[in-house]
Design an enzyme around this catalytic site. Structure first.
Site, PDB file in Angstrom:
ATOM      1  N   ARG A 176       0.818  -1.226   0.000  1.00  0.00           N
ATOM      2  CA  ARG A 176       0.000   0.000   0.000  1.00  0.00           C
ATOM      3  C   ARG A 176       0.856   1.283   0.000  1.00  0.00           C
ATOM      4  O   ARG A 176       0.496   2.293   0.606  1.00  0.00           O
ATOM      5  CB  ARG A 176      -0.949   0.055   1.208  1.00  0.00           C
ATOM      6  CG  ARG A 176      -1.944  -1.033   1.289  1.00  0.00           C
ATOM      7  CD  ARG A 176      -2.929  -1.080   0.134  1.00  0.00           C
ATOM      8  NE  ARG A 176      -3.659  -2.316   0.207  1.00  0.00           N
ATOM      9  CZ  ARG A 176      -3.280  -3.432  -0.426  1.00  0.00           C
ATOM     10  NH1 ARG A 176      -2.234  -3.443  -1.233  1.00  0.00           N
ATOM     11  NH2 ARG A 176      -3.968  -4.535  -0.288  1.00  0.00           N
ATOM     12  N   SER A 226     -10.607  -0.940   3.725  1.00  0.00           N
ATOM     13  CA  SER A 226      -9.858  -1.176   4.966  1.00  0.00           C
ATOM     14  C   SER A 226      -9.336   0.141   5.518  1.00  0.00           C
ATOM     15  O   SER A 226      -8.681   0.901   4.810  1.00  0.00           O
ATOM     16  CB  SER A 226      -8.668  -2.100   4.703  1.00  0.00           C
ATOM     17  OG  SER A 226      -9.136  -3.373   4.332  1.00  0.00           O
ATOM     18  N   GLU A 296      -4.460   3.063   6.666  1.00  0.00           N
ATOM     19  CA  GLU A 296      -4.386   2.913   5.203  1.00  0.00           C
ATOM     20  C   GLU A 296      -5.116   4.095   4.551  1.00  0.00           C
ATOM     21  O   GLU A 296      -4.667   4.630   3.545  1.00  0.00           O
ATOM     22  CB  GLU A 296      -5.039   1.586   4.775  1.00  0.00           C
ATOM     23  CG  GLU A 296      -4.979   1.391   3.271  1.00  0.00           C
ATOM     24  CD  GLU A 296      -5.427   0.016   2.818  1.00  0.00           C
ATOM     25  OE1 GLU A 296      -5.170  -0.982   3.535  1.00  0.00           O
ATOM     26  OE2 GLU A 296      -6.049  -0.060   1.743  1.00  0.00           O
TER      27      GLU A 296
HETATM   28  C1  LIG Z   1     -15.565  -1.009  -0.722  1.00  0.00           C
HETATM   29  C2  LIG Z   1     -14.092  -0.705  -0.845  1.00  0.00           C
HETATM   30  C3  LIG Z   1     -13.195  -1.734  -1.009  1.00  0.00           C
HETATM   31  C4  LIG Z   1     -11.824  -1.473  -1.144  1.00  0.00           C
HETATM   32  N1  LIG Z   1     -10.975  -2.524  -1.307  1.00  0.00           N
HETATM   33  C5  LIG Z   1      -9.651  -2.277  -1.478  1.00  0.00           C
HETATM   34  C6  LIG Z   1      -8.740  -3.366  -1.687  1.00  0.00           C
HETATM   35  O1  LIG Z   1      -9.106  -4.525  -1.744  1.00  0.00           O
HETATM   36  N2  LIG Z   1      -7.436  -3.068  -1.843  1.00  0.00           N
HETATM   37  C7  LIG Z   1      -6.976  -1.779  -1.814  1.00  0.00           C
HETATM   38  O2  LIG Z   1      -5.760  -1.573  -1.987  1.00  0.00           O
HETATM   39  N3  LIG Z   1      -7.810  -0.744  -1.595  1.00  0.00           N
HETATM   40  C8  LIG Z   1      -9.126  -0.957  -1.439  1.00  0.00           C
HETATM   41  N4  LIG Z   1      -9.980   0.096  -1.224  1.00  0.00           N
HETATM   42  C9  LIG Z   1      -9.447   1.467  -1.101  1.00  0.00           C
HETATM   43  C10 LIG Z   1      -9.406   2.260  -2.405  1.00  0.00           C
HETATM   44  O3  LIG Z   1     -10.372   1.788  -3.327  1.00  0.00           O
HETATM   45  C11 LIG Z   1      -8.011   2.204  -3.050  1.00  0.00           C
HETATM   46  O4  LIG Z   1      -7.044   2.742  -2.196  1.00  0.00           O
HETATM   47  C12 LIG Z   1      -7.989   2.963  -4.377  1.00  0.00           C
HETATM   48  O5  LIG Z   1      -6.810   2.642  -5.077  1.00  0.00           O
HETATM   49  C13 LIG Z   1      -8.066   4.483  -4.198  1.00  0.00           C
HETATM   50  O6  LIG Z   1      -8.273   5.065  -5.476  1.00  0.00           O
HETATM   51  P1  LIG Z   1      -9.072   6.437  -5.604  1.00  0.00           P
HETATM   52  O7  LIG Z   1      -9.074   6.816  -7.038  1.00  0.00           O
HETATM   53  O8  LIG Z   1     -10.379   6.349  -4.951  1.00  0.00           O
HETATM   54  O9  LIG Z   1      -8.099   7.409  -4.815  1.00  0.00           O
HETATM   55  P2  LIG Z   1      -8.468   8.537  -3.753  1.00  0.00           P
HETATM   56  O10 LIG Z   1      -9.103   7.904  -2.556  1.00  0.00           O
HETATM   57  O11 LIG Z   1      -9.204   9.636  -4.405  1.00  0.00           O
HETATM   58  O12 LIG Z   1      -7.006   9.033  -3.373  1.00  0.00           O
HETATM   59  C14 LIG Z   1      -6.100   8.187  -2.699  1.00  0.00           C
HETATM   60  C15 LIG Z   1      -4.716   8.851  -2.682  1.00  0.00           C
HETATM   61  O13 LIG Z   1      -4.209   8.916  -4.006  1.00  0.00           O
HETATM   62  C16 LIG Z   1      -3.931  10.271  -4.386  1.00  0.00           C
HETATM   63  N5  LIG Z   1      -4.286  10.366  -5.825  1.00  0.00           N
HETATM   64  C17 LIG Z   1      -5.422   9.958  -6.429  1.00  0.00           C
HETATM   65  N6  LIG Z   1      -5.333  10.130  -7.767  1.00  0.00           N
HETATM   66  C18 LIG Z   1      -4.107  10.669  -7.999  1.00  0.00           C
HETATM   67  C19 LIG Z   1      -3.403  11.075  -9.179  1.00  0.00           C
HETATM   68  N7  LIG Z   1      -3.925  10.973 -10.404  1.00  0.00           N
HETATM   69  N8  LIG Z   1      -2.165  11.599  -9.037  1.00  0.00           N
HETATM   70  C20 LIG Z   1      -1.596  11.733  -7.809  1.00  0.00           C
HETATM   71  N9  LIG Z   1      -2.219  11.370  -6.663  1.00  0.00           N
HETATM   72  C21 LIG Z   1      -3.448  10.829  -6.754  1.00  0.00           C
HETATM   73  C22 LIG Z   1      -4.797  11.128  -3.476  1.00  0.00           C
HETATM   74  O14 LIG Z   1      -4.214  12.391  -3.292  1.00  0.00           O
HETATM   75  C23 LIG Z   1      -4.758  10.312  -2.187  1.00  0.00           C
HETATM   76  O15 LIG Z   1      -3.557  10.526  -1.486  1.00  0.00           O
HETATM   77  C24 LIG Z   1     -11.359  -0.150  -1.091  1.00  0.00           C
HETATM   78  C25 LIG Z   1     -12.273   0.907  -0.924  1.00  0.00           C
HETATM   79  C26 LIG Z   1     -13.628   0.637  -0.816  1.00  0.00           C
HETATM   80  C27 LIG Z   1     -14.608   1.768  -0.656  1.00  0.00           C
END
Ligand SMILES: Cc1cc2nc3c(=O)[nH]c(=O)nc-3n(C[C@H](O)[C@H](O)[C@H](O)COP(=O)(O)OP(=O)(O)OC[C@H]3O[C@@H](n4cnc5c(N)ncnc54)[C@H](O)[C@@H]3O)c2cc1C
Length: 303
Positions: A176, A226, A296
């Site tokens: 992560r 998580s 996380e």
């Molecule tokens: C139901 C559910 C299940 C999940 N299961 C998992 C799982 O199994 N495994 C897992 O790893 N995660 C899981 N997650 C967490 C999440 O989906 C991941 O961390 C995902 O990769 C976040 O992507 P996001 O686009 O929503 O990022 P955001 O939440 O919008 O941002 C996360 C971070 O990335 C940065 N960021 C986003 N886009 C960019 C970009 N283009 N350039 C630079 N920085 C950026 C943001 O500033 C922030 O620091 C889950 C979440 C939910 C709601």
């Protein structure tokens, strides 16, 4: 920090698409979060570059978000500009064994493109609800794999609005995490190397992973996946559950009774409710098992 001159300039540039005081609860999977001073969803690379250099020149703080599925935004919200990298930068294409995706594409669209072209490797990601950019930054993973292992190259934007490329190997992906979490860079595009695999097998595996999520995760209530990272050789959910914390409530937030590493929003949760549950969980697990749980989810916004 509202500034009329900045507002006018941005409004002109964005042809009326600038939003001010935008409630971030509309852009997080937890449905929690106060206002962003300026909220922008760039329609393409050029606009993204322009806004980033504009913010840099004017010294306006910049926060980048993807799908908001790993974010806890405070009630006071976010000062400066929030840049949502989403549907304006969401192209996905395949190139032999590689899949190239813009940062705003959904991770599910990336995995679907790979599957449709009989390319394996991304099955593990089925059901992770984020963008490609968020997945790279977080090194999103599940089922024993994570995106970092497939990243061949990323296209990044620095805060002066300049594009540059980095090899996946140079980003030091780990659980992560990756070096980009500590670098002022925006992910614009990423290239993933897959391997040939039968489409049907890919589809079956993805369905199996999704079915498992549906039976083990509280997907009907707003959540952010998580909350804590798993400690080495253990599971945060197991520790929280055996500490007797499942179902614990603060205000409108509750530790899920289905999966103890999920905090759900019962409808009225605030960021403070979630933070209070996080503190209580960490204190209890530390006192009982001597294990320090690390977050996380990413916390953003004014305290
Ligand atoms: C139901 C559910 C299940 C999940 N299961 C998992 C799982 O199994 N495994 C897992 O790893 N995660 C899981 N997650 C967490 C999440 O989906 C991941 O961390 C995902 O990769 C976040 O992507 P996001 O686009 O929503 O990022 P955001 O939440 O919008 O941002 C996360 C971070 O990335 C940065 N960021 C986003 N886009 C960019 C970009 N283009 N350039 C630079 N920085 C950026 C943001 O500033 C922030 O620091 C889950 C979440 C939910 C709601």
């Amino acid at each position: 920090m509202f500034d009329t001159a900045v507002y006018r300039e941005l409004q002109d540039l964005l042809a009326g698409r600038l939003r001010t005081g935008e409630p971030m609860k509309k852009h997080t999977s937890w449905r929690i979060g106060g206002p962003a001073d300026y909220y922008i969803e760039p329609v393409g690379r050029e606009e993204l570059q322009y806004v980033v250099s504009f913010a840099n020149q004017r010294k306006i703080p910049l926060t980048v978000v993807g799908n908001g599925s790993n974010l806890l935004v405070s009630e006071k919200g976010i000062r400066g500009i929030v840049l949502k990298i989403g549907s304006g930068l969401a192209r996905v294409a395949t190139l032999e064994k590689d899949v190239v995706a813009e940062a705003g594409a959904k991770l599910s669209a990336l995995a679907a493109a790979a599957r449709d072209n009989s390319l394996g490797g991304l099955e593990f990601s089925a059901g992770i609800p984020g963008t490609v950019g968020g997945a790279v930054i977080m090194n999103a993973g599940a089922n024993g794999s994570s995106v970092g292992a497939l990243v061949r190259e990323v296209l990044l934007l620095d805060l002066e609005g300049r594009l540059y490329r980095r090899d996946g190997e140079a980003l030091n992906f780990s659980y992560r995490s990756c070096d980009l979490q500590r670098e002022p860079a925006i992910v614009v595009e990423a290239r993933f190397t897959c391997y040939p695999r039968e489409k049907q097998l890919i589809q079956e595996e993805m369905e199996k992973f999704i079915a498992r999520r549906q039976s083990t995760q509280p997907l009907r209530m707003p959540n952010a996946g998580s909350v804590f990272k798993n400690p080495p050789a253990d599971s945060a959910g197991r520790l929280i559950e055996s500490a007797g914390l499942k179902g614990l409530r603060v205000g409108g937030a509750q530790i899920s009774t289905l999966h103890a590493n999920f905090i759900i929003n019962l409808g009225t949760a605030t960021a403070s409710d979630v933070l209070a549950l996080i503190d209580k969980t960490r204190e209890t697990v530390l006192a009982r098992y001597g294990v320090e749980l690390l977050l996380e989810v990413q916390i953003v916004g004014d305290a």
